[in-house]
Design a protein around this motif. Structure first.
Motif, PDB file in Angstrom:
ATOM      1  N   THR A 288      29.854 -10.080  29.102  1.00 54.09           N
ATOM      2  CA  THR A 288      29.284 -11.297  29.667  1.00 54.09           C
ATOM      3  C   THR A 288      29.424 -12.416  28.655  1.00 54.09           C
ATOM      4  O   THR A 288      29.818 -12.173  27.505  1.00 54.09           O
ATOM      5  CB  THR A 288      27.811 -11.093  30.093  1.00 54.09           C
ATOM      6  OG1 THR A 288      27.369 -12.223  30.848  1.00 54.09           O
ATOM      7  CG2 THR A 288      26.894 -10.850  28.917  1.00 54.09           C
ATOM      8  N   THR A 289      29.144 -13.635  29.072  1.00 53.77           N
ATOM      9  CA  THR A 289      29.162 -14.773  28.167  1.00 53.77           C
ATOM     10  C   THR A 289      27.828 -15.504  28.267  1.00 53.77           C
ATOM     11  O   THR A 289      27.139 -15.430  29.282  1.00 53.77           O
ATOM     12  CB  THR A 289      30.314 -15.745  28.512  1.00 53.77           C
ATOM     13  OG1 THR A 289      30.179 -16.179  29.863  1.00 53.77           O
ATOM     14  CG2 THR A 289      31.660 -15.080  28.313  1.00 53.77           C
ATOM     15  N   PHE A 290      27.493 -16.208  27.182  1.00 52.53           N
ATOM     16  CA  PHE A 290      26.255 -16.982  27.112  1.00 52.53           C
ATOM     17  C   PHE A 290      26.573 -18.371  26.575  1.00 52.53           C
ATOM     18  O   PHE A 290      27.608 -18.574  25.943  1.00 52.53           O
ATOM     19  CB  PHE A 290      25.258 -16.293  26.171  1.00 52.53           C
ATOM     20  CG  PHE A 290      24.730 -14.989  26.683  1.00 52.53           C
ATOM     21  CD1 PHE A 290      23.643 -14.954  27.532  1.00 52.53           C
ATOM     22  CD2 PHE A 290      25.326 -13.783  26.320  1.00 52.53           C
ATOM     23  CE1 PHE A 290      23.145 -13.750  28.005  1.00 52.53           C
ATOM     24  CE2 PHE A 290      24.837 -12.576  26.791  1.00 52.53           C
ATOM     25  CZ  PHE A 290      23.737 -12.560  27.639  1.00 52.53           C
ATOM     26  N   PRO A 291      25.667 -19.323  26.770  1.00 51.35           N
ATOM     27  CA  PRO A 291      25.931 -20.669  26.270  1.00 51.35           C
ATOM     28  C   PRO A 291      25.960 -20.756  24.739  1.00 51.35           C
ATOM     29  O   PRO A 291      26.587 -21.650  24.182  1.00 51.35           O
ATOM     30  CB  PRO A 291      24.802 -21.509  26.855  1.00 51.35           C
ATOM     31  CG  PRO A 291      23.732 -20.551  27.206  1.00 51.35           C
ATOM     32  CD  PRO A 291      24.411 -19.250  27.512  1.00 51.35           C
ATOM     33  N   ASP A 292      25.290 -19.819  24.064  1.00 52.69           N
ATOM     34  CA  ASP A 292      25.267 -19.826  22.600  1.00 52.69           C
ATOM     35  C   ASP A 292      24.848 -18.452  22.086  1.00 52.69           C
ATOM     36  O   ASP A 292      24.333 -17.615  22.837  1.00 52.69           O
ATOM     37  CB  ASP A 292      24.325 -20.919  22.073  1.00 52.69           C
ATOM     38  CG  ASP A 292      22.923 -20.773  22.630  1.00 52.69           C
ATOM     39  OD1 ASP A 292      22.227 -19.810  22.244  1.00 52.69           O
ATOM     40  OD2 ASP A 292      22.531 -21.595  23.476  1.00 52.69           O
ATOM     41  N   ALA A 293      25.065 -18.237  20.800  1.00 54.01           N
ATOM     42  CA  ALA A 293      24.778 -16.941  20.187  1.00 54.01           C
ATOM     43  C   ALA A 293      23.283 -16.619  20.187  1.00 54.01           C
ATOM     44  O   ALA A 293      22.899 -15.464  20.384  1.00 54.01           O
ATOM     45  CB  ALA A 293      25.326 -16.904  18.764  1.00 54.01           C
ATOM     46  N   ASP A 294      22.433 -17.623  19.954  1.00 55.78           N
ATOM     47  CA  ASP A 294      20.988 -17.359  19.917  1.00 55.78           C
ATOM     48  C   ASP A 294      20.471 -16.829  21.255  1.00 55.78           C
ATOM     49  O   ASP A 294      19.655 -15.909  21.287  1.00 55.78           O
ATOM     50  CB  ASP A 294      20.215 -18.618  19.518  1.00 55.78           C
ATOM     51  CG  ASP A 294      20.394 -18.976  18.050  1.00 55.78           C
ATOM     52  OD1 ASP A 294      20.783 -18.090  17.252  1.00 55.78           O
ATOM     53  OD2 ASP A 294      20.150 -20.144  17.698  1.00 55.78           O
ATOM     54  N   THR A 295      20.954 -17.397  22.351  1.00 55.23           N
ATOM     55  CA  THR A 295      20.552 -16.922  23.680  1.00 55.23           C
ATOM     56  C   THR A 295      21.026 -15.492  23.886  1.00 55.23           C
ATOM     57  O   THR A 295      20.277 -14.630  24.353  1.00 55.23           O
ATOM     58  CB  THR A 295      21.120 -17.837  24.783  1.00 55.23           C
ATOM     59  OG1 THR A 295      20.634 -19.165  24.570  1.00 55.23           O
ATOM     60  CG2 THR A 295      20.721 -17.356  26.168  1.00 55.23           C
ATOM     61  N   ALA A 296      22.271 -15.222  23.511  1.00 56.88           N
ATOM     62  CA  ALA A 296      22.825 -13.874  23.658  1.00 56.88           C
ATOM     63  C   ALA A 296      22.026 -12.858  22.845  1.00 56.88           C
ATOM     64  O   ALA A 296      21.677 -11.782  23.342  1.00 56.88           O
ATOM     65  CB  ALA A 296      24.289 -13.859  23.229  1.00 56.88           C
TER      66      ALA A 296
ATOM     67  N   ALA B 161      22.071   0.133  23.982  1.00 55.30           N
ATOM     68  CA  ALA B 161      21.925   0.611  22.612  1.00 55.30           C
ATOM     69  C   ALA B 161      22.304  -0.473  21.613  1.00 55.30           C
ATOM     70  O   ALA B 161      21.877  -0.434  20.461  1.00 55.30           O
ATOM     71  CB  ALA B 161      22.793   1.846  22.395  1.00 55.30           C
ATOM     72  N   CYS B 162      23.120  -1.450  22.064  1.00 54.81           N
ATOM     73  CA  CYS B 162      23.662  -2.436  21.144  1.00 54.81           C
ATOM     74  C   CYS B 162      24.227  -3.615  21.919  1.00 54.81           C
ATOM     75  O   CYS B 162      24.676  -3.456  23.060  1.00 54.81           O
ATOM     76  CB  CYS B 162      24.781  -1.763  20.333  1.00 54.81           C
ATOM     77  SG  CYS B 162      25.715  -2.832  19.233  1.00 54.81           S
ATOM     78  N   ILE B 163      24.217  -4.777  21.289  1.00 51.88           N
ATOM     79  CA  ILE B 163      24.949  -5.940  21.796  1.00 51.88           C
ATOM     80  C   ILE B 163      25.763  -6.496  20.636  1.00 51.88           C
ATOM     81  O   ILE B 163      25.261  -6.633  19.530  1.00 51.88           O
ATOM     82  CB  ILE B 163      24.020  -7.024  22.392  1.00 51.88           C
ATOM     83  CG1 ILE B 163      24.839  -8.185  22.966  1.00 51.88           C
ATOM     84  CG2 ILE B 163      23.000  -7.504  21.391  1.00 51.88           C
ATOM     85  CD1 ILE B 163      24.042  -9.194  23.773  1.00 51.88           C
ATOM     86  N   ASN B 164      27.015  -6.770  20.891  1.00 49.75           N
ATOM     87  CA  ASN B 164      27.882  -7.444  19.923  1.00 49.75           C
ATOM     88  C   ASN B 164      28.092  -8.861  20.444  1.00 49.75           C
ATOM     89  O   ASN B 164      28.505  -9.046  21.587  1.00 49.75           O
ATOM     90  CB  ASN B 164      29.238  -6.762  19.786  1.00 49.75           C
ATOM     91  CG  ASN B 164      29.116  -5.331  19.323  1.00 49.75           C
ATOM     92  OD1 ASN B 164      29.562  -4.434  20.007  1.00 49.75           O
ATOM     93  ND2 ASN B 164      28.524  -5.108  18.174  1.00 49.75           N
ATOM     94  N   VAL B 165      27.795  -9.849  19.608  1.00 53.19           N
ATOM     95  CA  VAL B 165      27.902 -11.242  20.010  1.00 53.19           C
ATOM     96  C   VAL B 165      29.003 -11.904  19.186  1.00 53.19           C
ATOM     97  O   VAL B 165      28.999 -11.826  17.959  1.00 53.19           O
ATOM     98  CB  VAL B 165      26.556 -11.982  19.812  1.00 53.19           C
ATOM     99  CG1 VAL B 165      26.680 -13.439  20.196  1.00 53.19           C
ATOM    100  CG2 VAL B 165      25.466 -11.296  20.623  1.00 53.19           C
ATOM    101  N   LEU B 166      29.920 -12.530  19.896  1.00 48.02           N
ATOM    102  CA  LEU B 166      31.042 -13.227  19.264  1.00 48.02           C
ATOM    103  C   LEU B 166      30.898 -14.713  19.559  1.00 48.02           C
ATOM    104  O   LEU B 166      31.281 -15.173  20.639  1.00 48.02           O
ATOM    105  CB  LEU B 166      32.361 -12.690  19.820  1.00 48.02           C
ATOM    106  CG  LEU B 166      32.538 -11.191  19.584  1.00 48.02           C
ATOM    107  CD1 LEU B 166      32.435 -10.448  20.889  1.00 48.02           C
ATOM    108  CD2 LEU B 166      33.840 -10.930  18.897  1.00 48.02           C
ATOM    109  N   PRO B 167      30.323 -15.482  18.619  1.00 50.58           N
ATOM    110  CA  PRO B 167      30.094 -16.903  18.861  1.00 50.58           C
ATOM    111  C   PRO B 167      31.385 -17.711  18.729  1.00 50.58           C
ATOM    112  O   PRO B 167      32.396 -17.220  18.225  1.00 50.58           O
ATOM    113  CB  PRO B 167      29.101 -17.287  17.770  1.00 50.58           C
ATOM    114  CG  PRO B 167      29.392 -16.328  16.657  1.00 50.58           C
ATOM    115  CD  PRO B 167      29.823 -15.045  17.330  1.00 50.58           C
ATOM    116  N   GLY B 168      31.335 -18.935  19.213  1.00 51.49           N
ATOM    117  CA  GLY B 168      32.435 -19.860  19.014  1.00 51.49           C
ATOM    118  C   GLY B 168      33.609 -19.703  19.963  1.00 51.49           C
ATOM    119  O   GLY B 168      34.665 -20.268  19.723  1.00 51.49           O
TER     120      GLY B 168
END
Length: 107
Positions: free
Chosen positions: A9-17, A31-38
């Motif tokens: 999925t995508t989010f408007p920013d890393a903090d929200t994700a 169990a985990c979320i990997n967030v790739l900002p930018g």
């Protein structure tokens, strides 16, 4: 044994994700979320071509929790129509699968 499931999925920013992801981890749904900002996106929306910056996220869960994760994401997601894609890997390392199932046993 349950099979692994990745959720993209995508989010408007890393903090929200990270905030939404942490709540799903605490609830035992993932169990985990990997967030790739930018991440930069070009997409069609309501008849127009838009550009934006987002954070991509990959959530790790198990197939048995697909409906619960889907519902939780839809309820918390800030987008009107979030992209939620379920990806079923062909397999998983045994230790990875044990960890995944163990961490989501309460979900």
């Amino acid at each position: 044994m349950d099979s692994p499931l990745l959720v993209y999925t995508t989010f408007p920013d890393a903090d929200t994700a990270l905030s939404i992801g942490e709540s799903l981890v605490r609830e035992g749904l993932i169990a985990c979320i990997n967030v790739l900002p930018g991440m930069r996106s070009v997409y069609a929306w309501k008849g127009a071509v838009e550009r934006g910056q987002e954070a991509a996220a990959i959530l790790k869960t198990r197939k048995g929790l697909q409906e619960s994760v889907h519902k939780a994401l839809k309820e918390r997601h800030p987008y009107e129509t979030p992209v939620i894609l379920f990806i079923e890997p062909a397999g998983a390392d045994a230790a990875t699968l044990d960890w995944l199932v163990g961490e989501t046993a309460g979900g």
